[in-house]
Write an enzyme that holds these catalytic residues in place. Structure first.
Site, PDB file in Angstrom:
ATOM      1  N   HIS A 224     -50.904   8.971  59.681  1.00 58.68           N
ATOM      2  CA  HIS A 224     -51.767   8.248  61.332  1.00 58.68           C
ATOM      3  C   HIS A 224     -51.134   8.064  62.325  1.00 58.68           C
ATOM      4  O   HIS A 224     -49.846   7.595  62.547  1.00 58.68           O
ATOM      5  CB  HIS A 224     -52.500   7.281  60.675  1.00 58.68           C
ATOM      6  CG  HIS A 224     -51.734   5.682  60.115  1.00 58.68           C
ATOM      7  ND1 HIS A 224     -51.065   5.988  59.013  1.00 58.68           N
ATOM      8  CD2 HIS A 224     -51.346   4.940  60.774  1.00 58.68           C
ATOM      9  CE1 HIS A 224     -50.239   4.992  58.704  1.00 58.68           C
ATOM     10  NE2 HIS A 224     -50.611   4.182  59.899  1.00 58.68           N
ATOM     11  N   MET A 225     -52.067   8.146  63.399  1.00 57.41           N
ATOM     12  CA  MET A 225     -51.141   7.587  64.781  1.00 57.41           C
ATOM     13  C   MET A 225     -51.915   6.919  65.551  1.00 57.41           C
ATOM     14  O   MET A 225     -52.994   5.955  65.231  1.00 57.41           O
ATOM     15  CB  MET A 225     -51.189   9.109  65.633  1.00 57.41           C
ATOM     16  CG  MET A 225     -51.108   8.761  66.863  1.00 57.41           C
ATOM     17  SD  MET A 225     -51.617  10.089  68.796  1.00 57.41           S
ATOM     18  CE  MET A 225     -50.969  11.335  68.643  1.00 57.41           C
TER      19      MET A 225
END
Length: 305
Positions: A224-225
């Site tokens: 995830h960013m």
């Protein structure tokens, strides 16, 4: 807002009788304890929102502008005790089983074939929380910012700033350490999507400074960013670790991930090096000033707003 105006606003919402109950309870309140207060039935809070009780907490003083401020260690110890008491008080007051069912994890769909069961099964580990969004988005409608063909953008459950979102690929990839060269287009797509999200947020809320990146040692499974505003104003920003997670080398820029994949074909990092970064002294990410503890840091951050 002055104390007088604040008191008047509170009194209007909960009613003067309820406010008097709170004041009376405060006289004998013990530090780090919680008390349930019945809301008067003719109050706005009861009539409009159906709130029957509130839990009054007597929290440790972490405000550097108030007298008798506790040290960070004393405050953290007090907060742990306070949260423990808060959950006990909450549990004591909640008797509605239907309400408690909201906290249960959905069961596996037994009508699926074996392969589908494996994908749809809901794990109970907190570190697998992001996988639940991908597998069962219908359970998290209020937490989802937007769903795209290949990605899902959600609001961080414990935001560390005013605006804190996560871009999650629908393809299940445990962490950045499971990325390879074939995932380069995925990372580039995440970057482009982050620009779109930031642009949308700026249109709605005015010009906001954001940063995007990945944690060197992720606490949650599933790549995830983070898309996070650089104000770092949030009640969930509580510890030195939280701060250093987003304001140091620990927060990896997407360009660094791309460089690693291009050069190595995978992500290779010195875990000990990044663990040590989390222990670094507190320093303002905007002006570089050294701060002695989190309350001081949070007070200092308001000077940059």
């Amino acid at each position: 807002m002055s104390c007088t105006k604040f008191s008047q606003k509170i009194q209007k919402i909960i009613g003067s009788d309820s406010l008097n109950k709170i004041k009376e309870q405060n006289k004998s309140a013990i530090l780090n304890t919680c008390y349930s207060i019945d809301i008067i039935k003719n109050s706005s809070l009861y009539v409009t929102n159906k709130v029957k009780k509130i839990i009054l907490i007597n929290a440790p003083n972490m405000n550097p502008e108030r007298p008798n401020q506790l040290s960070e260690d004393e405050a953290l110890k007090g907060l742990k005790q306070l949260y423990n008491n808060l959950f006990k008080e909450f549990e004591k007051n909640v008797k509605n089983n239907k309400f408690m069912n909201l906290f249960k994890i959905p069961k596996e769909n037994t009508n699926l074939n074996d392969n589908s069961k494996e994908k749809a099964s809901v794990k109970t580990s907190w570190s697998d929380g992001l996988l639940l969004y991908i597998r069962h988005p219908e359970h998290f409608k209020d937490s989802i910012y937007k769903i795209y063909d290949k990605f899902m953008v959600i609001y961080d459950k414990y935001p560390k700033a005013k605006y804190h979102l996560l871009i999650i690929p629908k393809e299940e990839i445990k962490s950045i350490y499971y990325l390879n060269k074939s995932h380069l287009p995925l990372i580039k797509d995440m970057i482009e999507l982050s620009k779109e999200v930031i642009n949308d947020l700026n249109k709605k809320n005015g010009e906001i400074e954001f940063q995007i990146g990945f944690h060197a040692i992720p606490s949650m499974n599933q790549v995830h960013m983070h898309v996070i505003s650089r104000d770092f104003i949030s009640p969930f920003l509580k510890t030195k670790k939280h701060w250093n997670t987003f304001t140091s080398e620990f927060f990896l820029k997407p360009s660094f991930i791309i460089e690693q994949l291009n050069n190595n074909g995978c992500i290779k990092l010195d875990r000990q090096y990044y663990e040590n970064i989390l222990k670094q002294p507190l320093k303002c990410c905007k002006c570089g000033q050294d701060l002695k503890n989190m309350p001081t840091l949070k007070a200092h951050l308001t000077t940059h707003i």
